[in-house]
Design an enzyme around this catalytic site. Structure first.
Site, short mmCIF file in Angstrom:
data_model
loop_
_atom_site.label_atom_id
_atom_site.label_comp_id
_atom_site.label_asym_id
_atom_site.label_seq_id
_atom_site.Cartn_x
_atom_site.Cartn_y
_atom_site.Cartn_z
N GLY A 131 36.19 34.54 45.17
CA GLY A 131 34.93 34.37 46.04
C GLY A 131 34.92 33.18 46.68
CD GLU B 44 37.49 40.45 56.46
OE1 GLU B 44 36.56 41.14 55.87
OE2 GLU B 44 38.65 40.35 55.71
CD GLU C 29 38.61 43.00 45.45
OE1 GLU C 29 38.32 42.71 44.25
OE2 GLU C 29 38.39 42.44 46.46
NE ARG D 25 43.48 38.49 40.33
CZ ARG D 25 42.53 38.70 40.37
NH1 ARG D 25 41.99 39.43 39.37
NH2 ARG D 25 41.49 38.58 41.31
P1 ADP Z 1 38.11 37.50 47.16
O1 ADP Z 1 39.55 37.30 47.40
O2 ADP Z 1 37.59 35.88 47.14
O3 ADP Z 1 37.68 38.28 46.05
P2 ADP Z 1 36.93 39.24 48.96
O4 ADP Z 1 37.93 39.35 50.55
O5 ADP Z 1 37.58 40.21 48.07
O6 ADP Z 1 37.12 37.85 48.54
O7 ADP Z 1 35.63 39.20 49.13
C1 ADP Z 1 34.77 39.07 48.11
C2 ADP Z 1 33.36 39.57 48.52
O8 ADP Z 1 32.93 38.84 49.48
C3 ADP Z 1 32.92 40.99 48.81
O9 ADP Z 1 32.97 41.58 47.40
C4 ADP Z 1 31.68 40.79 49.37
O10 ADP Z 1 30.46 40.55 48.62
C5 ADP Z 1 31.96 39.75 50.29
N1 ADP Z 1 32.65 40.14 51.56
C6 ADP Z 1 33.98 39.59 51.92
N2 ADP Z 1 34.29 40.20 53.13
C7 ADP Z 1 33.29 40.62 53.65
C8 ADP Z 1 32.64 41.29 54.86
N3 ADP Z 1 33.61 41.45 56.14
N4 ADP Z 1 31.43 41.62 55.13
C9 ADP Z 1 30.53 41.53 54.07
N5 ADP Z 1 30.83 41.15 52.91
C10 ADP Z 1 32.21 40.71 52.61
P1 ADP Z 2 38.28 39.71 40.21
O1 ADP Z 2 37.93 39.87 41.64
O2 ADP Z 2 39.38 40.42 39.74
O3 ADP Z 2 36.96 40.18 39.37
P2 ADP Z 2 37.70 36.99 39.95
O4 ADP Z 2 36.95 36.77 41.23
O5 ADP Z 2 36.41 37.10 39.00
O6 ADP Z 2 38.42 38.29 40.10
O7 ADP Z 2 38.55 35.86 39.46
C1 ADP Z 2 39.31 36.16 38.45
C2 ADP Z 2 39.92 34.82 38.07
O8 ADP Z 2 41.07 34.51 38.80
C3 ADP Z 2 38.85 33.70 37.98
O9 ADP Z 2 39.27 32.90 36.88
C4 ADP Z 2 39.09 33.07 39.21
O10 ADP Z 2 38.58 31.84 39.12
C5 ADP Z 2 40.69 33.29 39.33
N1 ADP Z 2 41.19 33.26 40.74
C6 ADP Z 2 40.76 34.17 41.67
N2 ADP Z 2 41.38 34.12 42.82
C7 ADP Z 2 42.35 32.99 42.68
C8 ADP Z 2 43.21 32.11 43.39
N3 ADP Z 2 43.54 32.51 44.58
N4 ADP Z 2 43.84 31.10 42.90
C9 ADP Z 2 43.49 30.82 41.59
N5 ADP Z 2 42.77 31.34 40.81
C10 ADP Z 2 42.00 32.49 41.19
MG MG Z 3 38.17 40.45 46.04
#
Ligand code: ADP
Ligand code: ADP
Ligand code: MG
Length: 480
Positions: free
Chosen positions: A167, A202, A277, A294
């Site tokens: 996030g 995006e 996702e 993972r």
């Molecule tokens: P991360 O790698 O941190 O999980 P994600 O790309 O999966 O990042 O996005 C995490 C969250 O951010 C999504 O579940 C959503 O709530 C928000 N988000 C990401 N991209 C978008 C988008 N293009 N439009 C709206 N919300 C978004």
């Molecule tokens: P998920 O989207 O699978 O629910 P979270 O966003 O809750 O995952 O992240 C899971 C764990 O991985 C958390 O402890 C978060 O801090 C860690 N994490 C997520 N993305 C990264 C990253 N790119 N590098 C290091 N740790 C990460």
């Molecule tokens: Mg994600």
């Protein structure tokens, strides 16, 4: 000598992995940094290796972990989630040393960890996604590309770290001026957090639902999905509550999304467990977002409705076994909800409460309740790691039954010492919108009243501990 598997993680996930390893009759090797010397994962493992004083550097030190694996004679490493789980260099180091990495190949982790590369693989495979840019060029040229993209697709747009996760590195941009200001800041932050300063844009999906699909793939060409999860309830773009299955749309929509996820996994040559996702808009259009390479925090809800032990399956697949079930064998039963019980103060923007001692710990139990945690009464939560204490997953036949069970469990759950998300979650369990399944990623911002609750007494002294204990016993006459 017994066959050993090293667990390159900590906290609740380390315990989850150790349990599966031992059930499969392997021995589990734990590793730890000094702040974790009292952690339960060390005691549960068959042996434990100290990596160094830490914090958060030894757990991330690939050479130290490989050395620990060799010293113990472990044949495989499970990375869990977080830390090195999505680090392609770690998977590569295991490959080079002839140690089995329980996850996909370093090449797949590297491709999919980069959101821009992942999007291009998926675009080629015809997977639907929101429009976006490639990596923005450094300096003015990148800013101009970004402004032109926003002119075409209209503000707001989402500025994202190409190699981001958890996030972090995601920001909403609403004007040209903000774009100019924020791109350099986003780059600097991405560099600090992910050691990579690339960013891209995006188009924003307004008030989307976050729906994801659990994938399992063996090394014999079989890929199946284990259905959907709705992870729309988030804070700071990070999940807080996860639900299986998603209740959005109809069966046809969810089946299509699951089939798309299998297609996406195949396009990426995916192996082992992973999650695809998606974001879904108000008109039920769905868009690929990313693949997490993972085991997820929220894998428990899928396990509860399918009966498939995902970690056990991961280990077997990594050992070269074939999937023991086909798509048609996978049955989904009922509903499951997971809540992340974090040592955080929801009223203070979920500020972590690390460093505090758990003075009272009374967990719920009974039918349909699962706890994956690592804290115990008397445990001092290290300040230097994340705030997840215990995941509570409840399972029920109907949605109503599951929410009723959730509410009952939250009422029974007492953690004193740190503030936790429990009283906040209890408000959610009672909220009419949550009860009717009406939530998207804007849920928390639309429900400020959820933050009104009476604080659990925060024990600073023995006397207040005692009061908490008496109070608890008053409500729970059968508590031990
Ligand atoms: P991360 O790698 O941190 O999980 P994600 O790309 O999966 O990042 O996005 C995490 C969250 O951010 C999504 O579940 C959503 O709530 C928000 N988000 C990401 N991209 C978008 C988008 N293009 N439009 C709206 N919300 C978004
Ligand atoms: P998920 O989207 O699978 O629910 P979270 O966003 O809750 O995952 O992240 C899971 C764990 O991985 C958390 O402890 C978060 O801090 C860690 N994490 C997520 N993305 C990264 C990253 N790119 N590098 C290091 N740790 C990460
Ligand atoms: Mg994600």
């Amino acid at each position: 000598m017994k066959t050993k598997i090293l667990v390159a993680n900590r906290g609740e996930i380390a315990i989850r992995l150790i349990r599966a390893i031992q059930e499969l009759k392997y021995e589990a090797v734990a590793v730890y940094e000094s702040p974790d010397k009292d952690s339960r994962h060390i005691r549960l493992a068959n042996e434990a290796i100290w990596l160094g004083p830490g914090p958060r550097c030894d757990y991330l030190d690939i050479s130290k972990i490989i050395k620990a694996a060799k010293k113990s004679g472990a044949i495989a490493i499970h990375p869990g989630y977080g830390f090195l789980a999505e680090n392609p260099d770690f998977a590569k180091a295991c490959e080079d040393e002839g140690i089995i990495f329980i996850g996909p190949s370093s090449k797949v982790i590297s491709d999919l960890g980069n959101k821009v590369i992942a999007r291009s693989i998926m675009a080629e495979a015809g997977i639907p996604m929101v429009p976006g840019t490639k990596d923005l060029a450094v300096g003015d040229e990148g800013v101009e590309t970004a402004i032109a993209f926003a002119a075409e697709f209209k503000y707001p747009v989402m500025l994202k770290a190409t190699c981001g996760g958890g996030g972090r590195g995601i920001r909403l941009i609403e004007s040209d001026e903000q774009m100019r200001e924020e791109i350099p800041v986003a780059r600097a932050e991405a560099k600090a957090a992910f050691n990579d300063d690339r960013v891209y844009l995006e188009k924003v999906v307004i008030e989307p639902k976050h729906v994801e699909v659990q994938i399992m793939a063996d090394s014999h060409g079989n890929t199946v999905h284990l259905g959907t999860r709705d992870c729309s309830i988030q804070r700071r773009n990070q999940k807080l509550i996860e639900i299986a299955p998603s209740m959005i749309g109809d069966k046809e929509l969810l089946d299509t999304i699951c089939d798309t996820a299998v297609k996406a996994a195949k396009a990426a040559n995916y192996f082992n467990a992973g999650t695809v996702e998606f974001l879904i808009d108000k008109n039920f259009n769905y868009y690929f977002m990313e693949i997490n390479t993972r085991v997820q925090v929220e894998h428990t809800v899928t396990e509860m409705i399918t009966g498939i032990d995902i970690v056990r399956t991961q280990i077997k697949l990594a050992m070269g076994k074939q999937l023991s079930f086909e798509q048609k064998d996978i049955q989904m039963r009922g509903h499951a909800i997971e809540m992340r019980i974090n040592a955080e103060d929801p009223k203070a923007d979920f500020m972590p409460e690390g460093g505090k001692t758990v003075t009272v710990y009374r967990s719920p139990g009974g039918y349909g309740v699962r706890l994956d945690g690592f804290v115990y009464q008397g445990y001092t939560i290290p300040q230097v790691y994340d705030s997840l204490l215990v995941k509570m997953t409840v399972h029920g036949y109907s949605w109503n039954e599951t929410v009723d069970r959730l509410r009952r469990c939250l009422q029974n759950f007492v953690i004193s010492g740190p503030k936790t998300t429990i009283p906040f979650f209890l408000n959610i369990a009672k909220d009419p919108d949550f009860n009717s399944g009406d939530f998207d990623t804007s849920y928390l911002s639309k429900h400020p009243e959820l933050f009104n609750y009476e604080e659990n007494a925060n024990e600073a002294s023995k006397l207040s501990n005692l009061i908490a204990e008496i109070h608890h016993r008053g409500h729970n006459p059968y508590a031990a």
